[in-house]
Design a protein around this motif. Structure first.
Motif, mmCIF file in Angstrom:
data_model
loop_
_atom_site.group_PDB
_atom_site.id
_atom_site.type_symbol
_atom_site.label_atom_id
_atom_site.label_comp_id
_atom_site.label_asym_id
_atom_site.label_seq_id
_atom_site.Cartn_x
_atom_site.Cartn_y
_atom_site.Cartn_z
ATOM 1 N N ALA A 6 0.887 -1.313 0.058
ATOM 2 C CA ALA A 6 -0.028 -0.029 -0.158
ATOM 3 C C ALA A 6 0.981 1.114 -0.011
ATOM 4 O O ALA A 6 0.441 2.277 -0.618
ATOM 5 N N PRO A 7 1.949 0.980 0.942
ATOM 6 C CA PRO A 7 2.750 2.535 0.861
ATOM 7 C C PRO A 7 3.432 3.013 -0.658
ATOM 8 O O PRO A 7 3.429 3.970 -1.026
ATOM 9 N N LEU A 8 3.654 1.730 -1.366
ATOM 10 C CA LEU A 8 3.977 1.799 -2.700
ATOM 11 C C LEU A 8 3.217 2.530 -3.734
ATOM 12 O O LEU A 8 3.392 3.404 -4.584
ATOM 13 N N GLY A 9 1.897 2.067 -3.402
ATOM 14 C CA GLY A 9 0.795 2.409 -4.246
ATOM 15 C C GLY A 9 0.696 3.977 -4.046
ATOM 16 O O GLY A 9 0.436 4.748 -5.066
ATOM 17 N N GLU A 10 0.740 4.357 -2.785
ATOM 18 C CA GLU A 10 0.717 5.701 -2.414
ATOM 19 C C GLU A 10 1.933 6.552 -3.193
ATOM 20 O O GLU A 10 1.626 7.559 -3.852
ATOM 21 N N SER A 11 2.734 5.941 -3.212
ATOM 22 C CA SER A 11 4.085 6.526 -4.025
ATOM 23 C C SER A 11 3.995 6.842 -5.634
ATOM 24 O O SER A 11 4.358 7.856 -6.193
ATOM 25 N N LEU A 12 3.069 5.865 -5.908
ATOM 26 C CA LEU A 12 2.655 5.729 -7.505
ATOM 27 C C LEU A 12 1.491 6.341 -7.850
ATOM 28 O O LEU A 12 1.056 6.124 -9.135
ATOM 29 N N ARG A 13 0.821 6.788 -6.846
ATOM 30 C CA ARG A 13 -0.648 7.445 -6.979
ATOM 31 C C ARG A 13 -0.620 8.087 -8.421
ATOM 32 O O ARG A 13 -1.749 8.019 -9.076
ATOM 33 N N ILE B 72 4.054 -7.100 -7.751
ATOM 34 C CA ILE B 72 3.852 -5.581 -8.074
ATOM 35 C C ILE B 72 2.961 -5.415 -9.327
ATOM 36 O O ILE B 72 2.043 -4.576 -9.076
ATOM 37 N N ILE B 73 2.873 -6.435 -10.204
ATOM 38 C CA ILE B 73 1.851 -6.116 -11.512
ATOM 39 C C ILE B 73 0.729 -6.490 -10.845
ATOM 40 O O ILE B 73 -0.384 -5.769 -11.251
ATOM 41 N N GLU B 74 0.428 -7.443 -10.114
ATOM 42 C CA GLU B 74 -1.092 -7.693 -9.656
ATOM 43 C C GLU B 74 -1.583 -6.573 -8.919
ATOM 44 O O GLU B 74 -2.658 -6.083 -9.159
ATOM 45 N N PHE B 75 -0.634 -6.104 -7.966
ATOM 46 C CA PHE B 75 -1.003 -4.918 -7.298
ATOM 47 C C PHE B 75 -1.290 -3.543 -8.027
ATOM 48 O O PHE B 75 -2.741 -2.952 -8.086
ATOM 49 N N LEU B 76 -0.621 -3.458 -9.183
ATOM 50 C CA LEU B 76 -0.649 -1.955 -9.879
ATOM 51 C C LEU B 76 -1.848 -2.285 -10.930
ATOM 52 O O LEU B 76 -2.600 -1.415 -11.363
ATOM 53 N N VAL B 77 -2.141 -3.785 -11.333
ATOM 54 C CA VAL B 77 -3.373 -3.625 -12.266
ATOM 55 C C VAL B 77 -4.728 -3.746 -11.387
ATOM 56 O O VAL B 77 -5.661 -3.002 -11.782
ATOM 57 N N ARG B 78 -4.676 -4.367 -10.161
ATOM 58 C CA ARG B 78 -5.894 -4.649 -9.536
ATOM 59 C C ARG B 78 -6.224 -3.258 -9.019
ATOM 60 O O ARG B 78 -7.315 -2.659 -8.602
ATOM 61 N N GLU B 79 -5.162 -2.629 -8.111
ATOM 62 C CA GLU B 79 -5.572 -1.567 -7.238
ATOM 63 C C GLU B 79 -5.130 -0.368 -7.639
ATOM 64 O O GLU B 79 -5.754 0.769 -7.273
ATOM 65 N N ALA B 80 -4.362 -0.033 -8.789
ATOM 66 C CA ALA B 80 -4.147 1.125 -9.228
ATOM 67 C C ALA B 80 -4.553 1.477 -10.790
ATOM 68 O O ALA B 80 -4.435 2.453 -11.498
ATOM 69 N N GLY B 81 -5.159 0.291 -11.479
ATOM 70 C CA GLY B 81 -5.612 0.691 -12.688
ATOM 71 C C GLY B 81 -4.866 0.937 -14.067
ATOM 72 O O GLY B 81 -4.878 1.373 -15.057
ATOM 73 N N PHE B 82 -3.549 0.083 -13.586
ATOM 74 C CA PHE B 82 -2.438 -0.057 -14.829
ATOM 75 C C PHE B 82 -3.285 -0.962 -15.927
ATOM 76 O O PHE B 82 -3.792 -1.746 -15.831
#
Length: 416
Positions: free
Chosen positions: A29-36, A60-70
């Motif tokens: 989650a903190p990484l997601g905040e940095s990449l918001r 990280i790709i799973e996270f970015l795709v699911r949570e950040a819309g990459f």
């Protein structure tokens, strides 16, 4: 390591609970905040043969795709062959192991890459076409699929020009600068062919479809870029016109086409640390990441992956066909990896943008250091001493550190 940077890392380093994909993402989650606000995230690696890098990138790709819309994964792999793997990821067409092999690099022919591709397919299966994640290659090398595609299209719409593609089969498997030609005759033939397809695009679209005409033209442009790389001189190694700089420029252009093509596009770039860096690598070669930072500013975030000690796969010397072999290395004492291992135990990541401009840590992060770097090939005996210059906060926006590396696991050979 100065006490100030140790204290800063102790405070700012975020532990990774696991490297294994498929689990909860709370620790990211903190990484997601940095990449918001980032539209492009570069995921680097100090070796192409470390299993833990594959696993962490998958997470990280799973996270970015699911949570950040990459929306897109762009690989340091064949731009030509990746189009077929994209068809698998989005539509389930073809055999994934065979398609991964066709990417043209032993580095991606692994169990870990197959698991990621299968995850992308599973993720896309239930989504509408417009929301499916794409798989894209950035590298013009290994363009046999484009030779076949253009030849087949010409046989259908202009059979008298079909033989023009035969000469362009030379770059299909050749390496950059392996066919040096000061006149770049192959490049000019490729330019003429691409110009012919562009000039008659509307006519050919009436005989086939607009999609088929556009696809053939794009494959012709890939052949043009491949012919340029193959026919360039192997030296000098630095400067804007060196084969290394041109390759990174082509890869950056591939990412830019994705980002500029849609306001919703968010791209994950998978490449070596040297390529995703915001400055230069090797003998002053402008990196892919430096071009993305120049064009997109802070919308580009470069995350380097480093490891402490262990083993990794690489080919020995300049053996282009030999099997990748296991290489071992300890933590050492002089590299930035040794300092990171000594500061915080275990696996973690740190956002280097969080260092304040007046802090002692920020001064250390902007000091010249050395990082270890290993590509697809390493020197036979002296690879342990292979390091490259590094200014952490100037080259990267974040660092993910893995304490121990083990070898990636190669897939068995398959027919391509």
């Amino acid at each position: 390591m100065p006490d100030d940077i140790t204290r800063w890392l102790t405070e700012h380093a975020r532990p990774l609970r696991t490297l294994t994909p498929g689990g909860p993402h709370e620790d990211l989650a903190p990484l997601g905040e940095s990449l918001r606000d980032a539209r492009i995230v570069g995921l680097g690696e100090s070796t192409h043969g470390t299993r833990e890098f594959f696993l962490l990138k998958h997470r990280i790709i799973e996270f970015l795709v699911r949570e950040a819309g990459f929306t897109t994964l762009a690989m340091e792999a064949s731009e030509s062959a990746a189009r077929a793997l994209d068809a698998y990821v989005r539509h389930g067409t073809g055999d994934p192991a065979r398609l991964i092999t066709r990417l043209g690099f032993w580095t991606w022919r692994t169990e870990e890459m197959l698991a990621l591709v299968e995850w992308l397919r599973a993720h896309n299966r239930a989504l509408p076409e417009g929301r499916r994640v794409r798989f894209v290659g950035m590298d013009p090398q290994r363009c046999a699929d484009s030779v076949d595609a253009v030849a087949a299209f010409l046989r259908q719409v202009a059979p008298e020009r079909a033989e023009d593609v035969r000469e362009l089969a030379v770059p299909a498997q050749a390496h950059p600068a392996s066919q040096p030609d000061p006149e770049q005759a192959l490049l000019h033939r490729a330019e003429a062919l691409a110009g012919f397809l562009e000039e008659h695009r509307e006519k050919f679209a009436r005989h086939t479809t607009v999609e088929a005409a556009d696809e053939a033209l794009e494959h012709a442009r890939i052949l043009l870029r491949a012919a340029d790389l193959v026919t360039r001189s192997p030296g000098p190694c630095s400067g804007e016109d060196s084969v290394f700089a041109v390759r990174d420029r082509y890869m950056a252009d591939a990412v830019a086409r994705l980002v500029d093509g849609s306001p919703e596009a968010r791209v994950i770039v998978w490449a070596h640390n040297g390529h995703i860096a915001k400055g230069t690598y090797g003998d002053g070669v402008p990196a892919l990441g430096s071009r993305l930072r120049e064009r997109y500013g802070d919308d580009y975030y470069a995350l380097a992956l480093l490891f402490g000690k262990g083993a990794f796969l690489a080919r020995r010397g300049h053996d282009l066909q030999g099997p990748p072999r296991r290489h071992r290395i300890g933590t050492g004492i002089r590299s930035v990896e040794a300092r990171l291992a000594g500061a915080v135990p275990g696996d973690y990541y740190a956002d280097l943008r969080a260092a304040g401009p007046s802090s002692e840590a920020e001064r250390w992060l902007r000091a010249p250091l050395m990082q270890r770097t290993f590509g697809a090939y390493v020197p036979r005996f002296v690879y342990r001493f292979h390091v490259a210059p590094l200014v952490p906060a100037e080259d990267y926006d974040g660092i993910a550190f893995v304490a121990r590396s083990t070898c990636s696991r190669l897939l068995p050979p398959v027919e391509t």
